[in-house]
Design an enzyme around this catalytic site. Structure first.
Site, PDB file in Angstrom:
ATOM      1  N   TYR A 142      44.898  43.372  25.582  1.00 22.20           N
ATOM      2  CA  TYR A 142      46.016  44.315  25.667  1.00 22.20           C
ATOM      3  C   TYR A 142      46.830  44.353  24.367  1.00 22.20           C
ATOM      4  CZ  TYR A 142      45.231  44.606  30.733  1.00 22.20           C
ATOM      5  OH  TYR A 142      44.687  44.807  31.968  1.00 22.20           O
ATOM      6  N   LYS A 191      34.631  34.924  31.169  1.00 19.99           N
ATOM      7  CA  LYS A 191      33.328  35.603  31.147  1.00 19.99           C
ATOM      8  C   LYS A 191      32.547  34.990  29.996  1.00 19.99           C
ATOM      9  CE  LYS A 191      30.626  38.868  32.752  1.00 19.99           C
ATOM     10  NZ  LYS A 191      29.938  38.689  34.039  1.00 19.99           N
ATOM     11  N   ASP A 223      33.542  37.909  37.574  1.00 19.43           N
ATOM     12  CA  ASP A 223      32.933  38.709  38.655  1.00 19.43           C
ATOM     13  C   ASP A 223      32.769  37.867  39.909  1.00 19.43           C
ATOM     14  OD1 ASP A 223      31.269  37.332  36.938  1.00 19.43           O
ATOM     15  OD2 ASP A 223      29.605  38.720  37.055  1.00 19.43           O
ATOM     16  N   ASP A 247      45.477  40.301  35.164  1.00 13.74           N
ATOM     17  CA  ASP A 247      46.090  41.533  35.657  1.00 13.74           C
ATOM     18  C   ASP A 247      45.362  41.980  36.924  1.00 13.74           C
ATOM     19  OD1 ASP A 247      47.497  43.885  35.819  1.00 13.74           O
ATOM     20  OD2 ASP A 247      46.610  44.822  34.052  1.00 13.74           O
ATOM     21  N   ASP A 251      46.522  41.057  41.202  1.00  8.18           N
ATOM     22  CA  ASP A 251      46.718  42.144  42.165  1.00  8.18           C
ATOM     23  C   ASP A 251      45.805  41.960  43.374  1.00  8.18           C
ATOM     24  OD1 ASP A 251      48.718  43.513  40.952  1.00  8.18           O
ATOM     25  OD2 ASP A 251      47.631  45.405  40.779  1.00  8.18           O
TER      26      ASP A 251
END
Ligand code: NAD
Length: 356
Positions: A142, A191, A223, A247, A251
């Protein structure tokens, strides 16, 4: 002890829910002999109306001089058509940057009393779900270099993920410290089978773990972590991960609880300085109607007592008072179910404060 708090009620339901949190904090102050001083500040839509911008300099300066920041929520229809840099939500990004808040903590707890609100089957929920997602907040993709350019197949766009050893060390340190106060398990999510930044991330987290021999560490690819959260959420204690993965996963974790009005959050910087706020927004549809659930904000206060002020007994007292009120059957509209007693924002605040 004396504590100086910057208080940003914000817009919509913000002022109503922050009032309830202060009510509870005052009760904690009386019971444990602490003095909490509140400095009420403008940010968000109300700041745009009063000063022309979402985050006045005075607000930032006052926050920097405080021991911690309590925030309600910002935003609303009235300001939705303003250009991006003038929108109320810019105040949140501005505060995170100005205050050096690099760690975001989001607990996801399924309360026994509210298990019906959880979208997962009871056999999947199991005995309990109590997860803390620790997300790196000021680095990664980001904030990396980005742009557009002409490639061999025409225009293309790119974003880059870059993490320094220092950035990973400090977020991992926070995750392990928190795990020590909980069930002593950290799940690192990355990852590393594909990304070089994840390989460095994993190496550094593994190195930091050597300073915490009593905390168990496991690694999951993102994943797999996304699947495991739905399949066996009870296995997690603390999850530590990068900005973008955090992020998404925070959620996902909070939505499995099914009750947005119940979930607090903390953003931490150096030396335990923190900003504490509910995860929900300013809920303009119910603002000013005494309908908002103040529990997320009240539980944010508990996080502040625990993580910034290191006052575990006081933090636990707030959480126990919330549990007691729920067990007694009191509910705001968003968590209401048959046979329970419907109460407004104000009364919910009173009830929790009374049970401290
Ligand atoms: P929201 O979280 O404000 O509301 C979503 C739904 O949940 C609404 O139906 C609302 O009534 C309900 N809800 C939220 N909090 C509740 C509570 N405490 N008690 C009972 N019900 C509650 O999200 P939204 O509608 O997408 O956004 C509304 C405004 O809030 C927008 O301007 C948005 O930009 C802003 N926002 C601010 C923050 C923040 O300040 N951190 C976060 C998200 C959204």
């Amino acid at each position: 002890m004396n504590f100086k708090l910057a208080v940003i009620p914000g817009d919509g339901i913000g002022p109503e829910i922050v009032d309830q949190a202060i009510k509870v904090l005052d009760k904690i102050g009386r019971k444990y002999d602490h003095k909490f001083e509140y400095n009420k500040l403008l940010a968000g839509g109300c700041a745009i109306d009063a000063t022309g911008g979402p985050l006045p300099k005075e607000t930032v300066e006052a926050c920097k001089k405080s021991d911690a920041v309590i925030l309600g929520a910002v935003g609303g229809l009235k300001w939705d058509t303003l250009p991006g840099h003038l929108r109320p939500e810019r105040a949140l990004l501005g505060l995170r940057g100005e205050l050096g808040l690099f760690a975001n903590l989001r607990p996801a707890v399924i309360y026994d009393e509210l298990k019906d609100a959880c979208p997962l089957k009871p056999e999947i929920i199991g005995d309990s779900v109590d997860i803390m997602v620790v997300r790196e907040l000021t680095g990664g993709i980001y904030f990396g270099e980005r742009g557009r350019r002409e490639g061999s197949m025409g225009q293309e766009a790119y974003d880059t993920e870059c993490y320094s050893v220092h950035e990973v060390e400090r977020i991992a340190g926070i995750a392990f410290e928190i795990a020590k106060k909980r069930k002593s398990r950290v799940t690192n999510v990355d990852k590393a089978n594909v990304l070089e930044s994840s390989r460095l991330w994993r190496e550094v987290v593994t190195n930091v773990s050597k300073d915490y021999p009593d905390v168990a560490l496991e690694h999951l690819y993102v994943d797999n972590a996304a699947m495991q959260l739905i399949m066996r959420p009870g296995q997690f204690d603390v999850i530590v991960t990068s900005n973008m993965f955090g992020d998404i996963l925070s959620d996902e974790a909070s939505m499995i609880t099914g009750s947005i009005g119940m979930l607090p959050s903390a953003s931490l910087g150096e030396k335990s300085f923190g900003l504490y706020e509910p995860i929900h927004g300013s809920a303009p549809d119910i603002a000013g109607q005494d309908k908002a659930n103040p529990i997320a904000t009240i539980l944010s206060i508990a996080m502040m007592l625990r993580y910034t002020f290191n006052l575990e007994a006081e933090a636990k007292n707030v959480e126990d008072a919330v549990n007691k009120v729920l067990k007694e059957g009191f509910r705001t509209g968003d968590i209401m179910s048959e046979g329970k007693t419907l109460v407004g924002t104000n009364l919910m605040g009173d009830l929790i404060a009374e049970r401290i």
